[in-house]
Design an enzyme around this catalytic site. Sequence first.
Site, PDB file in Angstrom:
ATOM      1  CB  SER A 173      -0.896   0.005   1.245  1.00  0.00           C
ATOM      2  OG  SER A 173      -1.545   1.257   1.409  1.00  0.00           O
ATOM      3  CE1 TYR A 186      -4.193  -2.251   5.035  1.00  0.00           C
ATOM      4  CE2 TYR A 186      -3.224  -0.132   4.437  1.00  0.00           C
ATOM      5  CZ  TYR A 186      -3.762  -1.353   4.071  1.00  0.00           C
ATOM      6  OH  TYR A 186      -3.865  -1.691   2.737  1.00  0.00           O
TER       7      TYR A 186
END
Length: 317
Positions: A173, A186
Amino acid sequence: MIFLMDLQMMVLDVIYFIIRNSIRVVLRPRTKPIDGELVLITGAGGGLGQIFAQEFTKHGAEVVLWDINTSSNEQTAKLVREKGGKAYTYTVDVTDRQDVYRNAELVRRDLGRDVTMLVNNAGVVAGERMWDCPDEMIERSMKVNCHALFWTVKAFLPQMKAQNHGHIVTIASVLGLFSTACVEDYCASKFAAVGFHESLAHELLADEVDGVKMTLVCPYIVDTGMFSGCKIREEVEQFLLSPLDPQYCVEQAMNAILVDQPLVCIPRLTYLPFLSRALLPWESNVVTYRFMGSDKCMYPFIEARKQLLLNNSVKVE
């Protein structure tokens, strides 16, 4: 003397690769054929995993689908078979290393061949502020987004190295390259995924295993529902950074995979904050985040998750 010669060669190589990759931005290199490759995709039951399965099928590859959800995994297999492809489904918890190793052996025994391309796509996010988040959810983010990479790579890389042929894809990501507030689980797990991937890439190069390629995929927020509610400044979202269409995201990732591109950020605009994080003062990046609305973009996402959980609890009662 040898040092100076090596230094000169290094500088020339650096210049060569800068020029080569600049040219590749304009003149796309030839894609490699992957027909007949055996591609294993984790988190194949939905989102990007489901689309990856179909895209690899379009290029003639056979796909092995791993997901913890059996029914959604079978749905992906159905879509692949409807396109004339071959799909093999396995219900696997990638956070359980013994389950990973057991199913890796099962794949080899069932199919009589080794996996040649590994797409580590499975991912989760807690969706709560750190101090409100149960410890188990934080641990799960780390286990799915980071620890699982170790288990799958240990299960399949030795055979790739033995054949000097393979490809490992890590779906990370942009939040593994630069961070934002309220998604500590995350960001930490994706930063770890990026570090894992890059270290492994260096190891393969140091061992002169030139036939096993590595591609790191770092997309911006993808419109799969995983970050539903996340909101940056309206004008910025409208003209510069709207959530990515999942199909577009996978197609861009596939473009990178098929030319053995080491890193792809989607969209290209997200290379800029990656560079600014390294080059600009911390305060400069904070000011930019505030202007874009990125500093508090996860606030509505967290509230949306709370409301969803509340609604679900009411329905159960």
